[in-house]
Scaffold this motif. Structure first.
Motif, mmCIF file in Angstrom:
data_model
loop_
_atom_site.group_PDB
_atom_site.id
_atom_site.type_symbol
_atom_site.label_atom_id
_atom_site.label_comp_id
_atom_site.label_asym_id
_atom_site.label_seq_id
_atom_site.Cartn_x
_atom_site.Cartn_y
_atom_site.Cartn_z
ATOM 1 N N GLU A 73 34.874 34.304 52.283
ATOM 2 C CA GLU A 73 35.648 33.983 53.482
ATOM 3 C C GLU A 73 37.115 33.775 53.144
ATOM 4 O O GLU A 73 38.018 34.231 53.872
ATOM 5 C CB GLU A 73 35.083 32.725 54.149
ATOM 6 N N ALA A 74 37.377 33.088 52.014
ATOM 7 C CA ALA A 74 38.768 32.875 51.604
ATOM 8 C C ALA A 74 39.438 34.184 51.216
ATOM 9 O O ALA A 74 40.631 34.382 51.469
ATOM 10 C CB ALA A 74 38.818 31.891 50.434
ATOM 11 N N VAL A 75 38.672 35.100 50.624
ATOM 12 C CA VAL A 75 39.239 36.414 50.268
ATOM 13 C C VAL A 75 39.644 37.175 51.528
ATOM 14 O O VAL A 75 40.737 37.778 51.596
ATOM 15 C CB VAL A 75 38.222 37.223 49.444
ATOM 16 N N LYS A 76 38.777 37.151 52.547
ATOM 17 C CA LYS A 76 39.109 37.834 53.789
ATOM 18 C C LYS A 76 40.335 37.221 54.459
ATOM 19 O O LYS A 76 41.226 37.947 54.946
ATOM 20 C CB LYS A 76 37.912 37.769 54.734
ATOM 21 N N ASP A 77 40.388 35.898 54.474
ATOM 22 C CA ASP A 77 41.547 35.240 55.085
ATOM 23 C C ASP A 77 42.826 35.580 54.321
ATOM 24 O O ASP A 77 43.881 35.815 54.948
ATOM 25 C CB ASP A 77 41.330 33.722 55.093
ATOM 26 N N PHE A 78 42.741 35.616 53.004
ATOM 27 C CA PHE A 78 43.925 35.931 52.215
ATOM 28 C C PHE A 78 44.408 37.352 52.477
ATOM 29 O O PHE A 78 45.611 37.584 52.696
ATOM 30 C CB PHE A 78 43.603 35.759 50.727
ATOM 31 N N ARG A 79 43.493 38.294 52.505
ATOM 32 C CA ARG A 79 43.887 39.683 52.743
ATOM 33 C C ARG A 79 44.447 39.849 54.163
ATOM 34 O O ARG A 79 45.411 40.612 54.371
ATOM 35 C CB ARG A 79 42.693 40.608 52.531
ATOM 36 N N ARG A 80 43.854 39.158 55.117
ATOM 37 C CA ARG A 80 44.362 39.258 56.489
ATOM 38 C C ARG A 80 45.769 38.667 56.604
ATOM 39 O O ARG A 80 46.650 39.256 57.252
ATOM 40 C CB ARG A 80 43.398 38.544 57.432
ATOM 41 N N GLU A 81 45.981 37.527 55.965
ATOM 42 C CA GLU A 81 47.298 36.907 56.021
ATOM 43 C C GLU A 81 48.353 37.770 55.328
ATOM 44 O O GLU A 81 49.467 37.957 55.830
ATOM 45 C CB GLU A 81 47.246 35.524 55.362
ATOM 46 N N VAL A 82 47.998 38.309 54.166
ATOM 47 C CA VAL A 82 48.955 39.139 53.432
ATOM 48 C C VAL A 82 49.232 40.428 54.193
ATOM 49 O O VAL A 82 50.385 40.909 54.252
ATOM 50 C CB VAL A 82 48.427 39.435 52.015
ATOM 51 N N ALA A 83 48.205 41.020 54.814
ATOM 52 C CA ALA A 83 48.419 42.231 55.613
ATOM 53 C C ALA A 83 49.330 41.945 56.807
ATOM 54 O O ALA A 83 50.195 42.773 57.166
ATOM 55 C CB ALA A 83 47.079 42.786 56.088
ATOM 56 N N SER A 84 49.163 40.771 57.417
ATOM 57 C CA SER A 84 50.045 40.402 58.535
ATOM 58 C C SER A 84 51.486 40.244 58.058
ATOM 59 O O SER A 84 52.428 40.688 58.734
ATOM 60 C CB SER A 84 49.542 39.103 59.163
ATOM 61 N N LEU A 85 51.675 39.634 56.905
ATOM 62 C CA LEU A 85 53.024 39.507 56.359
ATOM 63 C C LEU A 85 53.599 40.859 55.979
ATOM 64 O O LEU A 85 54.816 41.100 56.118
ATOM 65 C CB LEU A 85 53.004 38.580 55.134
ATOM 66 N N ASN A 86 52.727 41.772 55.518
ATOM 67 C CA ASN A 86 53.195 43.118 55.207
ATOM 68 C C ASN A 86 53.691 43.834 56.464
ATOM 69 O O ASN A 86 54.740 44.503 56.441
ATOM 70 C CB ASN A 86 52.056 43.901 54.549
ATOM 71 N N ASN A 87 52.966 43.687 57.552
ATOM 72 C CA ASN A 87 53.401 44.298 58.809
ATOM 73 C C ASN A 87 54.708 43.690 59.303
ATOM 74 O O ASN A 87 55.587 44.395 59.822
ATOM 75 C CB ASN A 87 52.322 44.135 59.877
ATOM 76 N N THR A 88 54.830 42.371 59.109
ATOM 77 C CA THR A 88 56.075 41.720 59.519
ATOM 78 C C THR A 88 57.256 42.235 58.707
ATOM 79 O O THR A 88 58.349 42.492 59.247
ATOM 80 C CB THR A 88 55.943 40.196 59.352
#
Length: 895
Positions: free
Chosen positions: A687-702
């Motif tokens: 679950e923490a891995v998924k949250d980390f990848r989602r957060e980093v992907a959101s920052l990448n889009n930003t």
């Protein structure tokens, strides 16, 4: 006594002893001659001249003293009167005497001169010694006179040597011999006690002390019993032999010495069970300690020993406490500051003190089935005879089987002790076997021992935490745990005690491993923060080459060294690593930031693998528990990494001036983190891995959104539509539009998504869409044929993307309607723009959508071939050729 005095006088006069030798002569001769007078068998009390000298000769041979009787010397002639010299001697003899006297006078004069000149200090010392000798001689003479008066006043002198002794004399001699044996034991006791104490034979020393006390009581008692025959002979030992009391005063001081030394001996954890039991029996006999107190003494002394062992401080912690190397880039530092062997030795030494004390206490005080404890059996063997014992005395160790006869046999000159009475030769110290002091309740013993064991183990665990703090590598901690576990399993403790100690060492090891991992994560986080700040700050930012350029830039070939093979291997490994970085598009700057986290995760994975491979099967749940305890720190690191990147992204977005290169680097960084295995390797949950990848992907889009805004606004501002009017027919897009499109393609390559076609397609569409909207907005302000053709050209590109670009197509259609006066003209421009797109599809291939399916039969130009009947026109507006260009008839030159 007269013989003794005459011997001293003769030796003083004839041998001319110095002060030191005379003092020693006083002590030795007084004691020995005094003993000789009373203890030498068949001694004569007559004082005749020949008997005196024979006795002196015998005494001199016995005491190694050379006695010379008075005789006339040759130089007596020199001491006669002058009248007698001339009367009794001839003239020649008188002259000879004169010459000898004169020579003697000259010699004395020279000797006196040397003495006064060179030996003045010796003369002063000699004079002082002479005065002291004179005083001592006067005291000796006074003692001789008193002794002579005492001897003369005695009556009933013994018969001479020539007369045979009758039964009365034999009995008297036997009495004196028994008395001498008592005094001999008392006189020799200090020497033997010192020897036994030095050899740590405390039980034998206590036995000898108690025997000496009994002998002293037998000497000073005045009861007329068979054990004291000298009382019936009229010998008062206290009055006639004051040496007995003085000697007992010396011997009595050994009681405290034996108790003190034996108490200190209990601190030796390496002592055998037999020696420890003998020491405890010593305390019971001499200090009257019950068995409960002896157990308390053993545990308290061993606690002091354990405390001294636990107070050990490594050499590296005595000086610089910050000597340990700080880990860098996730690497755990070497444990050279505190060697593992030293910590292992300290751990084993402390545990050995605990284990040996526990096993020794059980062997001494614990009852074995129906057999009483060892210390009780020893006390039984001391008090009772072998026939009255409930066990075989041979079952006891040799060190604990002791008797007065065996003790006297071990002493020097033991033959004299055969004259002792039978009750002394069979003496046994008194032990009250019926008293509560000689018994120990089993439950009470087990409770006290377990309390001491758990308290000592807890102290050992506390000290181990301090020692483990200097170990910075998980492999060292686990190897130490393995070594200590082996020592615990062979310690002789029972299963419950072993489990308690194993749980303690596991807690310490797990706590230290978690501390090492948490420290590695903290260092990795701090270094990542520093690296990302240095890599994105405008002061220290260095522009990376684009991923295609970096891919085709060969790394430098390593220079091999002929001296060291290991160095050559290292160079090849670095060369191979550089190729791997090129294949994944990892530039040096990007790798410097990511390797901090990835190396930390790699080290932790290696540690977990090492723990699993070198752990025992029964302890595998503890390994899982170790990962569970460490997991919150890994989650915390992933959250902090996201927060650091978010803060950096926010700084770029809120900043007034943003660099596209820095935003592109941030985009590549977040893209690499979202696909990196770092977050999984550090032990985060799914679950923490998924949250980390989602957060980093959101920052990448930003970051990409901000990057698109920056590059599109910059490109449009640099190449915005011009109001210039072209004289010729417009047959292609403007150079500004074409340069803008090529700049966008180049900027997209710097983002570094060339390895993911789907991701690249999304970025291209979004970037191109933003550019088209902004260009259409600027083109609406300029009405000329070139701008109309550019809008038509962009409309054809948006039409290729289909319905997803419907909004953009409407904006472009609106602009074309506004700028184009008639529909016919607009259709003509759109047709020309479509044909122009076919000719430009190769140059702008990175901005156009990829074909739905690739096959070998597909044409090279996916959007179709341009018309053949069209005249060729340059795609770009070039400068006019120079006048001299026509003179270069390159085509007409013959080869």
């Amino acid at each position: 006594m007269l013989i003794f005095a005459y011997c001293i006088y003769t030796l003083c006069v004839k041998k001319r002893q110095t002060q030191t030798s005379l003092h020693s002569l006083h002590v030795n001769l007084v004691l020995r001659c005094f003993s000789a007078i009373y203890f030498v068998p068949k001694v004569k009390r007559s004082c005749s001249g020949r008997s005196i000298w024979s006795f002196i000769s015998s005494c001199s041979k016995r005491f190694t003293i050379e006695v010379v009787p008075p005789t006339s010397s040759n130089h007596d002639i020199l001491l006669v009167d002058s009248d007698e010299l001339f009367t009794k001697h001839t003239v020649s003899e008188a002259r000879a005497v004169q010459q000898r006297l004169r020579a003697d006078a000259d010699a004395k004069q020279e000797e006196l001169r040397l003495m006064v000149g060179e030996r003045y200090r010796d003369l002063l010392q000699a004079s002082t010694s002479i005065i002291a000798i004179a005083k001592s001689s006067h005291r000796v003479l006074d003692a001789i006179e008193q002794s002579r008066g005492t001897i003369v006043s005695q009556s009933g002198l013994p018969p001479p040597d020539t007369v045979l002794l009758d039964g009365v004399d034999d009995r008297h001699l036997y009495t004196l011999q028994v008395l001498a044996a008592h005094m001999k034991l008392l006189l020799d006791a200090p020497e033997h006690l010192w020897r036994l104490i030095e050899r740590k034979k405390y039980l034998q020393a206590a036995w000898l002390f108690l025997l000496a006390r009994v002998v002293h009581r037998a000497l000073v008692r005045h009861d007329e019993t068979e054990d004291q025959p000298w009382v019936s002979e009229g010998v008062d030992v206290s009055t006639e032999f004051p040496l007995v009391q003085r000697q007992w005063d010396v011997v009595s001081q050994f009681r405290s010495q034996i108790i003190h030394k034996s108490t200190l001996a209990l601190r030796e954890a390496s002592a055998s069970t037999e020696d420890t039991c003998a020491t405890l029996v010593t305390l019971h006999l001499l200090d009257s300690r019950p068995l409960n107190d002896t157990l308390a003494a053993l545990l308290s002394q061993r606690s002091k020993t354990l405390q001294s062992v636990l107070s050990w401080i490594p050499d590296s912690q005595l000086g610089d406490k910050d000597r340990a190397t700080k880990p860098s880039k996730g690497h755990a530092a070497n444990a050279g500051s505190i060697p593992v062997r030293e910590v292992t030795q300290a751990m084993k030494k402390a545990f050995s003190a605990i284990a040996r004390t526990t096993c020794t206490a059980k062997a001494i005080f614990q009852q074995e089935g129906t057999s009483p404890p060892l210390i009780v059996r020893v006390l039984d063997s001391i008090q009772a005879d072998s026939s009255q014992l409930g066990f075989d005395p041979k079952d006891l160790p040799d060190e604990l089987r002791l008797s007065t006869q065996s003790l006297l046999t071990q002493l020097t000159s033991s033959a004299n002790f055969q004259l002792l009475p039978s009750h002394l030769r069979s003496y046994r110290p008194y032990v009250d076997l019926t008293s509560s002091s000689t018994s120990l309740i089993e439950t009470h013993f087990a409770q006290r021992l377990q309390e001491w064991f758990r308290k000592s183990t807890d102290g050992w665990q506390t000290a181990a935490r301090k020692w483990f703090s200097g170990l910075l590598v998980v492999k060292d901690v686990w190897s130490l745990r393995t070594s200590v576990r082996k020592r615990i399993m062979t310690s002789g403790l029972d299963s419950k005690e072993k489990d308690y100690v194993l749980a303690s060492i596991d807690d310490v090891c797990h706590e230290r491993i978690n501390g090492i991992w948490k420290k590695a994560l903290s260092d990795a986080e701090n270094e990542f923060k520093v690296c990302i700040h240095d890599s994105t700050s405008s002061e220290s930012f260095t522009k990376d080459p684009s991923p295609p350029e970096f891919l085709f830039s060969p790394p430098p070939i390593p220079v091999l060294s002929q001296s060291s093979k290991a160095f050559a291997d290292t160079q090849f490994q670095k060369y191979q690593l550089a190729f791997k970085r090129q294949l994944v598009g990892r530039s040096l700057q990007l790798d410097a930031v990511l390797s901090t986290l990835e190396q930390c995760a790699r080290t932790i994975q290696q540690d977990i693998l090492h723990v699993k491979l070198h752990g025992d099967g029964k302890r595998m749940p503890l390994v899982d528990q170790l990962k569970i305890n460490y997991q919150p720190a890994a989650h915390n690191l992933s959250s902090n990494i996201v927060a650091i990147i978010r803060q950096t992204t926010t700084d770029f977005i809120q900043g007034h001036v943003s660099d596209a290169e820095q935003l592109a680097f941030l985009s590549r960084l977040t893209e690499a983190l979202s696909s990196s295995a770092f977050v999984e390797d550090i032990g985060c949950s799914p679950e923490a891995v998924k949250d980390f990848r989602r957060e980093v992907a959101s920052l990448n889009n930003t970051a990409l959104q901000k990057w698109r805004e920056v590059i599109t606004s910059r490109i449009v501002n640099e190449n915005k539509p011009s109001i210039q009017k072209y004289s010729s027919l417009v047959i292609g897009s403007s150079p500004d539009l074409l340069q803008s499109l090529l700049s966008i393609a180049d900027e997209i390559r710097h983002v570094g998504v060339v390895f993911d076609s789907n991701r690249q397609s999304v970025i291209v569409q979004e970037t191109l869409r933003s550019f088209v909207k902004l260009w259409a907005k600027e083109s609406s302000k300029v009405a000329n044929e070139q701008n109309i053709f550019d809008l038509a050209f962009l409309r054809n590109i948006s039409g290729i993307y289909g319905q997803s670009w419907e909004e953009v197509s409407e904006i472009l259609d609106t602009g074309l309607k506004t700028l184009t006066p008639g529909s016919g003209k607009r259709a003509e421009i759109e047709t020309a723009a479509s044909e122009y797109l076919l000719r430009m599809q190769t140059m702008l291939s990175s901005l156009l959508p990829a074909p739905p399916a690739l096959s070998f039969d597909a044409p090279l130009l996916q959007f179709g071939n341009p018309p053949i009947n069209q005249n060729y026109h340059n795609a770009l507006e070039l400068a006019k050729p120079s006048p001299r260009f026509g003179m270069l008839l390159v085509g007409n030159v013959e080869p």
